[in-house]
Design an enzyme around this catalytic site. Sequence first.
Site, mmCIF file in Angstrom:
data_model
loop_
_atom_site.group_PDB
_atom_site.id
_atom_site.type_symbol
_atom_site.label_atom_id
_atom_site.label_comp_id
_atom_site.label_asym_id
_atom_site.label_seq_id
_atom_site.Cartn_x
_atom_site.Cartn_y
_atom_site.Cartn_z
ATOM 1 C CE LYS A 1 -118.616 7.790 44.332
ATOM 2 N NZ LYS A 1 -117.713 7.733 43.181
ATOM 3 C CD GLN B 1 -115.606 10.484 42.171
ATOM 4 O OE1 GLN B 1 -115.761 9.505 42.908
ATOM 5 N NE2 GLN B 1 -116.523 10.853 41.306
ATOM 6 C CG ASP C 1 -115.548 3.034 40.507
ATOM 7 O OD1 ASP C 1 -116.721 3.289 40.829
ATOM 8 O OD2 ASP C 1 -114.615 3.852 40.599
HETATM 9 N N1 GUN Z 1 -116.952 9.853 38.213
HETATM 10 C C1 GUN Z 1 -118.246 9.875 37.827
HETATM 11 N N2 GUN Z 1 -118.838 8.716 38.145
HETATM 12 C C2 GUN Z 1 -117.893 7.949 38.722
HETATM 13 C C3 GUN Z 1 -117.904 6.641 39.279
HETATM 14 O O1 GUN Z 1 -118.911 5.913 39.265
HETATM 15 N N3 GUN Z 1 -116.730 6.206 39.803
HETATM 16 C C4 GUN Z 1 -115.615 6.958 39.791
HETATM 17 N N4 GUN Z 1 -114.510 6.439 40.316
HETATM 18 N N5 GUN Z 1 -115.568 8.170 39.293
HETATM 19 C C5 GUN Z 1 -116.712 8.662 38.767
#
Ligand code: GUN
Length: 284
Positions: free
Chosen positions: A51, A95, A118
């Site tokens: 990211k 996350q 998200d």
């Molecule tokens: N953990 C697995 N996929 C995601 C996601 O799309 N966003 C976040 N914040 N955590 C995750």
Amino acid sequence: MIISGTELSARLKAEMAAQMPQLEKEYGRVPCLAVILVGENPASQSYVKGKIKACEVVGMTSLLITMDASVSEAELLAKIAELNAAPDVDGVLVQLPLPAGIDESKVIDAISVEKDVDGFHPSNVAKLWLNEPCILPCTPKGIMKMIEETGIQVKGKKAVVVGRSNIVGKPVAKLLLDANATVTIAHSRTEDLAAVCREADILVAAVGKEAVITADMIKPGAVVIDVGVNRGADGKLHGDVDFAGAVEVAGAITPVPGGVGPMTICMLMSNTIECFKKRMTVNG
Ligand code: GUN
């Protein structure tokens, strides 16, 4: 046809990168994404790295906040409040998963709706289901872009989503419904899953188990989207679909790795730009 998420996301990121000079000229800065990583889960570390890297590629600013696994819920909530209030932060992402003892829904609730890149906040989820403008969750949004890429018409088609999670299965089913597909959500208790899947013109596998979808479960010519990221006994990443068999039957299929994963990150960039633009316009 193999739908390469790596290629499509590179193209979309290049388009976003091309917008940055204009955004900077217009608003005085580029968008900024803040990512909070709690603990040392290797998969989470790898996703977060991806990211932050994507922000660099697109030419946006990023802020990586790492916190020890022993951090208290109160400390994490205080950090989120600080980022919510920071004028130069446009997106706040925590996350997941979080260490035991931290209430994930409390954490998601704490993120400002305007910065919820998200699309996990209950207000954004509600808006999605009420057909109101909202931030779409990244993986479902990326899946729809990949389906679009095949050029098939979704309207009137049968779509089967295998998996009913809040972050993939349920929202992607809603987006397919909005695109006028006839949608079935199948799951671990579905009777004769193979027969249900064989009906699908569009099959989305979001189960989290290696190779649960085999070639015999796929309608010839179907579009197959594999959301699975499973670490196999061979140490490599495998999808939920048995790719080698499925590629012979499907009309279009996404690989793992290099399919949905890069598109998810790409849509996170797109959501951050969307939040930035909205905040800049609303806040003058
Ligand atoms: N953990 C697995 N996929 C995601 C996601 O799309 N966003 C976040 N914040 N955590 C995750």
